[in-house]
Design an enzyme around this catalytic site. Structure first.
Site, PDB file in Angstrom:
ATOM      1  CB  CYS A 130      41.717  31.831  43.566  1.00  0.00           C
ATOM      2  SG  CYS A 130      41.302  32.011  41.807  1.00  0.00           S
ATOM      3  CB  THR A 131      36.392  33.965  42.985  1.00  0.00           C
ATOM      4  OG1 THR A 131      37.069  34.593  41.880  1.00  0.00           O
ATOM      5  CG2 THR A 131      36.320  34.928  44.158  1.00  0.00           C
ATOM      6  CG  HIS A 132      38.823  30.746  38.641  1.00  0.00           C
ATOM      7  ND1 HIS A 132      38.808  32.120  38.766  1.00  0.00           N
ATOM      8  CD2 HIS A 132      38.738  30.483  37.307  1.00  0.00           C
ATOM      9  CE1 HIS A 132      38.731  32.670  37.555  1.00  0.00           C
ATOM     10  NE2 HIS A 132      38.681  31.695  36.656  1.00  0.00           N
ATOM     11  CD  GLU A 139      39.200  31.278  33.119  1.00  0.00           C
ATOM     12  OE1 GLU A 139      39.765  31.385  32.019  1.00  0.00           O
ATOM     13  OE2 GLU A 139      38.993  32.241  33.883  1.00  0.00           O
ATOM     14  CB  CYS A 161      38.277  40.809  41.946  1.00  0.00           C
ATOM     15  SG  CYS A 161      39.870  40.800  41.080  1.00  0.00           S
ATOM     16  CG  ASN A 162      40.752  36.401  46.167  1.00  0.00           C
ATOM     17  OD1 ASN A 162      40.865  36.353  47.388  1.00  0.00           O
ATOM     18  ND2 ASN A 162      39.868  35.660  45.516  1.00  0.00           N
ATOM     19  CB  THR A 163      43.894  40.639  41.774  1.00  0.00           C
ATOM     20  OG1 THR A 163      44.346  39.306  41.534  1.00  0.00           O
ATOM     21  CG2 THR A 163      44.987  41.619  41.379  1.00  0.00           C
ATOM     22  CG  ASP A 167      36.019  38.486  39.353  1.00  0.00           C
ATOM     23  OD1 ASP A 167      37.048  38.790  39.987  1.00  0.00           O
ATOM     24  OD2 ASP A 167      35.930  37.448  38.683  1.00  0.00           O
ATOM     25  CB  SER A 168      39.370  40.804  36.840  1.00  0.00           C
ATOM     26  OG  SER A 168      39.632  39.491  37.311  1.00  0.00           O
TER      27      SER A 168
END
Length: 291
Positions: free
Chosen positions: A205-207, A170, A93-95, A30-31
């Protein structure tokens, strides 16, 4: 409850690797921090594997970069994980999945699974109306990757960018009234007009898995939440199931080993990462891919 489902078409045909070893080592990329929600789901669904997690924290967010730059970063990370023994790669990572999955697959010699196709598959199974709302970052929504994946499954999608949700997560404000108010505004706009009958909210989104209890309160009662992190973990479980008969009982009962690699502060990753993974994080190594 998590339930296994059929793997996305193309996984086996694209794979150029041999059978997964008795105890698999899975690389998760992931980023930054969000991919830890995918790792958390993997630990629940596939506990009989060892994991290498790479967070490119020095270069996030990926969404502000060109397709070529995202592909380069992602392929570098994939090669790094392969070099350390990863026998399967999960692009959490979705992007990167939206913009560079094909390039990652072409440059890798092991199976590669992204987060978009599994999420779309699960949304199709969950929807009766044939309509879904997808929420994600600006970059993911602009790529229309989820919309295309869902369209191929005969599900009409409305994509809604929710840029404020990531910084709120975050900040640790997952249960804060401000976060709920922001979500109500975004989702009120999404579940409107032609999508008032949509019965699935796909978390692109993974968040966002950290916000599931709040999001479930905000959406209409008929709406099912589909978590792409959980869907991806189930996809990995299915992909590994072919080797289940060869997997020894003692190997499957061993506790998963976890190694973390980041390109920025290990202390920040340890602090924020605990929020996403739901447990303490140790064994973190700083790396510099430019070297």
């Amino acid at each position: 409850m998590l339930r296994a489902h059929r793997p996305a078409d193309g996984f086996r045909s694209r794979s150029r690797a041999g059978p997964i070893a008795v105890r698999a080592t899975i690389g998760v990329f992931d980023s930054g921090f969000g991919g830890l929600t995918v790792l958390k789901a993997l630990l629940e669904v596939v506990p009989e594997a060892d994991y290498l997690y790479f967070g490119d924290t020095a270069r996030l967010p990926y969404g502000s970069n060109s397709v070529q730059t995202v592909a380069r970063y992602a392929c570098e990370a994939a090669k790094f994980l392969e070099a350390r023994g990863a026998q399967m790669l999960v692009i959490a990572c979705n992007t990167a999945t939206a913009l560079a999955l094909d390039q990652i697959k072409e440059s890798s010699s092991v199976p590669v699974i992204g987060v978009i196709e599994p999420g779309a598959q699960q949304a199709r199974l969950a929807s009766r109306s044939g309509k879904a709302v997808v929420i994600g970052t600006e970059a993911t929504v602009s790529s229309h990757a989820y919309k295309k994946a869902l369209a191929s499954l005969d599900v009409e999608a409305f994509e809604k960018a929710c840029p404020l949700l990531v910084p709120l997560v975050e900040e640790g404000w997952v249960g804060h009234p401000v976060t709920e108010q922001v979500a109500r505004i975004y989702l009120g706009e999404a579940f409107a007009d032609g999508f008032s009958s949509a019965d699935v909210l796909l978390l692109g989104c993974t968040h966002y898995p950290l916000l599931k209890p709040m999001l479930q309160r905000v959406v209409p009662e008929r709406v099912t939440l589909v978590d792409s992190a959980e869907s991806t973990a189930l996809e990995v479980q299915k992909a590994l199931s072919e080797g289940e008969a060869r997997r020894s009982r003692s190997a499957s009962q061993q506790q998963s080993s976890l190694q973390f690699f980041v390109t920025d502060s290990t202390e920040k990753f340890k602090r924020l990462g605990t929020l996403f993974l739901g447990q303490g994080i140790e064994n973190i190594t700083h790396v510099d891919l430019k070297e």
